[in-house]
Design a protein around this motif. Structure first.
Motif, short mmCIF file in Angstrom:
data_model
loop_
_atom_site.label_atom_id
_atom_site.label_comp_id
_atom_site.label_asym_id
_atom_site.label_seq_id
_atom_site.Cartn_x
_atom_site.Cartn_y
_atom_site.Cartn_z
N ASP A 120 2.60 10.31 -9.47
CA ASP A 120 1.90 10.39 -10.76
C ASP A 120 0.97 11.60 -10.77
OD1 ASP A 120 0.56 9.94 -13.15
OD2 ASP A 120 0.02 7.87 -12.69
N ALA A 121 0.20 11.79 -9.70
CA ALA A 121 -0.72 12.93 -9.62
C ALA A 121 0.04 14.25 -9.67
CB ALA A 121 -1.57 12.85 -8.35
N ARG A 122 1.15 14.32 -8.96
CA ARG A 122 1.97 15.53 -8.99
C ARG A 122 2.45 15.83 -10.40
NH1 ARG A 122 6.08 15.22 -3.77
NH2 ARG A 122 4.56 15.86 -2.19
N ASN A 123 2.93 14.80 -11.08
CA ASN A 123 3.42 15.00 -12.45
C ASN A 123 2.31 15.43 -13.40
OD1 ASN A 123 6.11 14.44 -11.91
ND2 ASN A 123 5.81 12.24 -12.20
N LEU B 32 -5.79 13.31 -9.81
CA LEU B 32 -5.79 12.29 -8.75
C LEU B 32 -6.49 11.01 -9.21
CD1 LEU B 32 -6.53 14.68 -5.79
CD2 LEU B 32 -4.44 13.37 -6.10
N GLY B 33 -7.68 11.15 -9.76
CA GLY B 33 -8.41 9.98 -10.26
C GLY B 33 -7.64 9.21 -11.32
N PRO B 34 -7.14 9.91 -12.35
CA PRO B 34 -6.36 9.20 -13.37
C PRO B 34 -5.09 8.55 -12.81
CG PRO B 34 -7.11 11.28 -14.24
CD PRO B 34 -7.44 11.28 -12.77
N ALA B 35 -4.45 9.20 -11.84
CA ALA B 35 -3.25 8.60 -11.23
C ALA B 35 -3.61 7.33 -10.47
CB ALA B 35 -2.58 9.61 -10.30
N LEU B 36 -4.73 7.36 -9.77
CA LEU B 36 -5.18 6.16 -9.05
C LEU B 36 -5.51 5.04 -10.03
CD1 LEU B 36 -5.85 4.86 -6.35
CD2 LEU B 36 -8.14 5.84 -6.54
N ASP B 37 -6.23 5.38 -11.09
CA ASP B 37 -6.58 4.38 -12.11
C ASP B 37 -5.33 3.77 -12.74
OD1 ASP B 37 -9.26 4.87 -11.64
OD2 ASP B 37 -9.51 6.17 -13.40
N ALA B 38 -4.35 4.62 -13.03
CA ALA B 38 -3.13 4.16 -13.70
C ALA B 38 -2.30 3.23 -12.83
CB ALA B 38 -2.29 5.35 -14.14
N ASN B 39 -2.47 3.32 -11.52
CA ASN B 39 -1.65 2.53 -10.60
C ASN B 39 -2.40 1.43 -9.88
OD1 ASN B 39 1.21 3.85 -10.44
ND2 ASN B 39 -0.24 5.54 -10.58
N ALA B 40 -3.65 1.21 -10.22
CA ALA B 40 -4.47 0.19 -9.54
C ALA B 40 -3.88 -1.21 -9.72
CB ALA B 40 -5.90 0.23 -10.05
N ALA B 41 -3.41 -1.53 -10.90
CA ALA B 41 -2.83 -2.85 -11.15
C ALA B 41 -1.58 -3.07 -10.30
CB ALA B 41 -2.52 -3.04 -12.63
N ASP B 42 -0.86 -2.00 -10.02
CA ASP B 42 0.34 -2.10 -9.19
C ASP B 42 -0.02 -2.54 -7.78
OD1 ASP B 42 3.30 -1.49 -8.84
OD2 ASP B 42 2.42 -0.22 -7.28
N VAL C 116 0.84 -1.20 0.00
CA VAL C 116 0.00 0.00 0.00
C VAL C 116 0.87 1.25 0.00
CG1 VAL C 116 -1.71 1.32 1.33
CG2 VAL C 116 -1.98 -1.15 1.04
N GLN C 117 1.96 1.24 0.75
CA GLN C 117 2.86 2.40 0.78
C GLN C 117 3.49 2.65 -0.59
OE1 GLN C 117 5.41 1.20 4.06
NE2 GLN C 117 4.54 2.78 5.37
N VAL C 118 3.98 1.60 -1.22
CA VAL C 118 4.63 1.76 -2.53
C VAL C 118 3.63 2.31 -3.55
CG1 VAL C 118 5.64 0.48 -4.46
CG2 VAL C 118 6.45 0.06 -2.13
N THR C 119 2.44 1.73 -3.59
CA THR C 119 1.44 2.19 -4.55
C THR C 119 0.99 3.61 -4.22
OG1 THR C 119 0.71 -0.06 -4.97
CG2 THR C 119 -0.78 1.71 -5.63
N SER C 120 0.81 3.93 -2.94
CA SER C 120 0.41 5.28 -2.56
C SER C 120 1.45 6.30 -3.00
CB SER C 120 0.21 5.38 -1.04
OG SER C 120 -0.87 4.56 -0.64
N ARG C 121 2.71 5.96 -2.84
CA ARG C 121 3.80 6.87 -3.27
C ARG C 121 3.75 7.05 -4.79
NH1 ARG C 121 8.10 4.00 -2.23
NH2 ARG C 121 7.75 4.17 0.00
N LYS C 122 3.52 5.96 -5.51
CA LYS C 122 3.45 6.05 -6.98
C LYS C 122 2.26 6.90 -7.42
CE LYS C 122 5.82 1.77 -8.14
NZ LYS C 122 5.70 0.45 -8.77
#
Length: 126
Positions: free
Chosen positions: A41-44, A102-112, A31-37
């Motif tokens: 991603d959202a920042r970028n 934020l939403g797109p960043a979460l979607d992009a990293n869900a598989a991670d 959860v920490q690794v994905t949250s950081r990603k």
């Protein structure tokens, strides 16, 4: 009547007792690794907007273990510069178009997160 002798049962019981501790530690890492990603991603996705120079740096994450499970919270910290603008930026207003990040960043990293949890289970059972 034949006697049955079981050898090593104590080790199995000890290992089963240790499983929840290992699982929680490994799942929290996932959860920490994905949250950081997601945060990165959202920042970028929001960097470079003329009127939001500080906003990307208001996006943070935190994780915690609760009785219900492990939580990851990602989003703008309202105590940081431009952090209170999070909902306006993400969803827009009648006068400002939304800038989804934020939403797109979460979607992009869900598989991670799914992959990380699968690894956590494998490591906890090893």
């Amino acid at each position: 009547m034949d006697d049955i002798q079981v050898i090593g049962l104590n080790l199995v019981v000890e290992d089963l007792n240790a499983f929840p501790v290992r699982m929680i530690a490994n799942a929290r890492k996932a959860v920490q690794v994905t949250s950081r990603k997601v945060r990165d991603d959202a920042r970028n996705r929001i960097k470079g907007h003329k009127y939001l120079p500080a906003y990307p740096y208001s996006i943070t994450y935190d994780t915690k273990v609760t009785a219900e499970g492990i939580e990851g919270e990602i989003g703008p910290d309202k105590g940081r510069a431009q952090g209170p603008l999070g909902n306006i930026v993400e969803y827009g207003t009648s006068k400002n178009a939304p800038i989804p990040h934020l939403g797109p960043a979460l979607d992009a990293n869900a598989a991670d997160l799914v992959a990380g949890m699968e690894i956590a289970v494998r490591q906890a059972t090893a």
